[in-house]
Write a protein that holds these residues in place. Structure first.
Motif, PDB file in Angstrom:
ATOM      1  N   ILE A  95       0.828  -1.203   0.000  1.00 28.38           N
ATOM      2  CA  ILE A  95       0.000   0.000   0.000  1.00 28.38           C
ATOM      3  C   ILE A  95       0.869   1.263   0.000  1.00 28.38           C
ATOM      4  N   THR A  96       0.486   2.237  -0.805  1.00 24.54           N
ATOM      5  CA  THR A  96       1.137   3.548  -0.819  1.00 24.54           C
ATOM      6  C   THR A  96       0.143   4.597  -0.333  1.00 24.54           C
ATOM      7  N   LYS A  97       0.660   5.779  -0.023  1.00 20.62           N
ATOM      8  CA  LYS A  97      -0.213   6.842   0.473  1.00 20.62           C
ATOM      9  C   LYS A  97      -1.184   7.316  -0.598  1.00 20.62           C
ATOM     10  N   GLU A  98      -0.856   7.056  -1.891  1.00 24.62           N
ATOM     11  CA  GLU A  98      -1.765   7.454  -2.966  1.00 24.62           C
ATOM     12  C   GLU A  98      -2.949   6.504  -3.113  1.00 24.62           C
ATOM     13  N   ASP A  99      -2.957   5.393  -2.382  1.00 23.25           N
ATOM     14  CA  ASP A  99      -4.031   4.403  -2.518  1.00 23.25           C
ATOM     15  C   ASP A  99      -5.260   4.736  -1.670  1.00 23.25           C
ATOM     16  N   TYR A 100      -5.187   5.787  -0.868  1.00 25.72           N
ATOM     17  CA  TYR A 100      -6.327   6.097  -0.011  1.00 25.72           C
ATOM     18  C   TYR A 100      -7.524   6.523  -0.867  1.00 25.72           C
ATOM     19  N   GLY A 101      -8.718   6.378  -0.298  1.00 24.88           N
ATOM     20  CA  GLY A 101      -9.939   6.769  -0.998  1.00 24.88           C
ATOM     21  C   GLY A 101     -11.025   5.734  -0.811  1.00 24.88           C
ATOM     22  N   SER A 102     -12.052   5.783  -1.663  1.00 28.21           N
ATOM     23  CA  SER A 102     -13.179   4.863  -1.556  1.00 28.21           C
ATOM     24  C   SER A 102     -13.103   3.795  -2.646  1.00 28.21           C
ATOM     25  N   TYR A 103     -13.446   2.581  -2.261  1.00 26.45           N
ATOM     26  CA  TYR A 103     -13.482   1.439  -3.163  1.00 26.45           C
ATOM     27  C   TYR A 103     -14.892   0.849  -3.106  1.00 26.45           C
ATOM     28  N   SER A 104     -15.520   0.775  -4.258  1.00 30.75           N
ATOM     29  CA  SER A 104     -16.912   0.318  -4.317  1.00 30.75           C
ATOM     30  C   SER A 104     -16.988  -1.033  -5.020  1.00 30.75           C
ATOM     31  N   CYS A 105     -17.599  -2.000  -4.349  1.00 32.00           N
ATOM     32  CA  CYS A 105     -17.814  -3.331  -4.916  1.00 32.00           C
ATOM     33  C   CYS A 105     -19.238  -3.368  -5.485  1.00 32.00           C
ATOM     34  N   GLN A 106     -19.339  -3.499  -6.799  1.00 34.60           N
ATOM     35  CA  GLN A 106     -20.633  -3.459  -7.484  1.00 34.60           C
ATOM     36  C   GLN A 106     -20.956  -4.808  -8.122  1.00 34.60           C
ATOM     37  N   GLN A 107     -22.263  -5.060  -8.263  1.00 39.07           N
ATOM     38  CA  GLN A 107     -22.718  -6.316  -8.855  1.00 39.07           C
ATOM     39  C   GLN A 107     -23.524  -6.057 -10.126  1.00 39.07           C
ATOM     40  N   TYR A 108     -23.171  -6.826 -11.171  1.00 38.59           N
ATOM     41  CA  TYR A 108     -23.877  -6.756 -12.448  1.00 38.59           C
ATOM     42  C   TYR A 108     -24.410  -8.157 -12.778  1.00 38.59           C
ATOM     43  N   VAL A 109     -25.707  -8.269 -12.938  1.00 41.61           N
ATOM     44  CA  VAL A 109     -26.338  -9.538 -13.282  1.00 41.61           C
ATOM     45  C   VAL A 109     -27.133  -9.347 -14.563  1.00 41.61           C
TER      46      VAL A 109
END
Length: 317
Positions: A95-109
């Motif tokens: 992990i680097t300091k630039e990796d901070y933020g939001s990560y969204s797990c989405q589903q497509y069916v």
């Protein structure tokens, strides 16, 4: 006025939490220090990772698709550090300091995006480093360590969010004791709620000593980052080898040193000549002796012949 802004900020956070709650999925906050590996869970109970998409976003850049329908995107800067877990979690290495933020797990069916199944994970990265102006780190020198939390939440700055939620940054020593400004050896300053600097003068006994920065929430440590001081290894100083110079003074000093080499060379040459003579004499001596024997025998034969001739002449007379 400041109190009104603070109340407004709390209201925005509360409203955001209500809007998030309507989807039936709670936001997840993950704290990690730089250099470590992290696993971001996808808590939307996906039936198949082939329907899973991971989207990354922070307040300074546009949204980026990291995983598309179970396939890792290769056109992203961090694609080599990404992998998808068997439970559709997102694994990020180093992990680097630039990796901070939001990560969204989405589903497509069947090609349709089920927004009610989205799961959002906020990654907060803690990073410790010496000051960029530090040129030498050795006993007797002063060192400044910067501890910074890289974080954002629904568009709110790190300072605003960490203050409203009650998170705190602390410096502690290797035994876990909190460092305070009352200790004359340390100078601690906080340019912001997400930045905490520690300045001290290094001592010889500080070799392998650790200083640790912690993020706490309600007296619970969320993550920590450590800086360890190690004295620089001593540099081996090799003796200088004299090099011949065109300077007349240097040349005159070096000339006497060369005389013994010339003398030894002459003696060696004379010794070789004597050795050759001795070898020749040793070879010639037996030959000379043999010649002397042959000559002596010939002389004896001549004497015998001469005596025989005299005796014959006497008989004839």
């Amino acid at each position: 006025m400041a109190d009104k802004c603070h109340l407004c900020l709390l209201g925005l956070i509360f409203l955001s939490s209500l809007l998030t709650g309507t989807s039936g999925v709670d936001d997840i906050h993950v704290f990690i220090s730089s250099g470590e590996n992290v696993c971001l869970p996808c808590n939307n109970d996906p039936h198949d990772c082939k329907s899973t998409t991971w989207i990354y976003n922070n307040r300074h850049s546009a949204a980026v698709e990291l995983i598309g329908l179970g396939i890792k995107k290769k056109d992203t800067e961090k694609h080599e550090r990404l992998s998808l877990g068997s439970d559709c979690s997102l694994n990020i290495k180093n992990i680097t300091k630039e990796d901070y933020g939001s990560y969204s797990c989405q589903q497509y069916v069947d090609g349709q995006h089920y927004k009610e199944a989205d799961a959002r994970v906020y990654l907060h990265v803690l990073h410790v480093s010496p000051s960029s102006s530090q040129t030498e780190i050795s006993p007797g020198s002063s060192v400044s360590l910067s501890c910074q939390l890289y974080s954002s939440y629904t568009g709110i700055s790190c300072d605003g969010w960490i203050r409203s939620e009650g998170y705190q940054l602390f410096w502690v020593n290797q035994t876990g004791v909190k460092l305070t400004i009352s200790d004359s050896r340390y100078q601690i300053s906080a340019p912001g709620y997400c930045i905490l600097t520690l300045t001290t003068t290094l001592l010889n006994e500080d070799d392998n000593r650790e200083w640790r920065c912690q993020v706490t929430h309600r007296n619970q440590v969320k993550t920590s980052a450590t800086y360890t001081f190690r004295k620089p290894a001593p540099v081996d100083i090799k003796p200088l080898i004299p090099v011949s110079s065109s300077n007349s003074e240097t040349t005159s000093r070096q000339t006497p040193a060369a005389a013994p080499e010339q003398g030894s060379s002459s003696l060696s040459h004379i010794s070789r000549e004597i050795l050759i003579v001795l070898k020749t004499a040793a070879f010639a001596a037996p030959t000379v002796i043999l010649l002397q024997i042959i000559c002596a025998r010939r002389a004896e034969r001549k004497d015998l012949q001469h005596q025989e001739e005299i005796m014959m002449n006497t008989v004839l007379e």
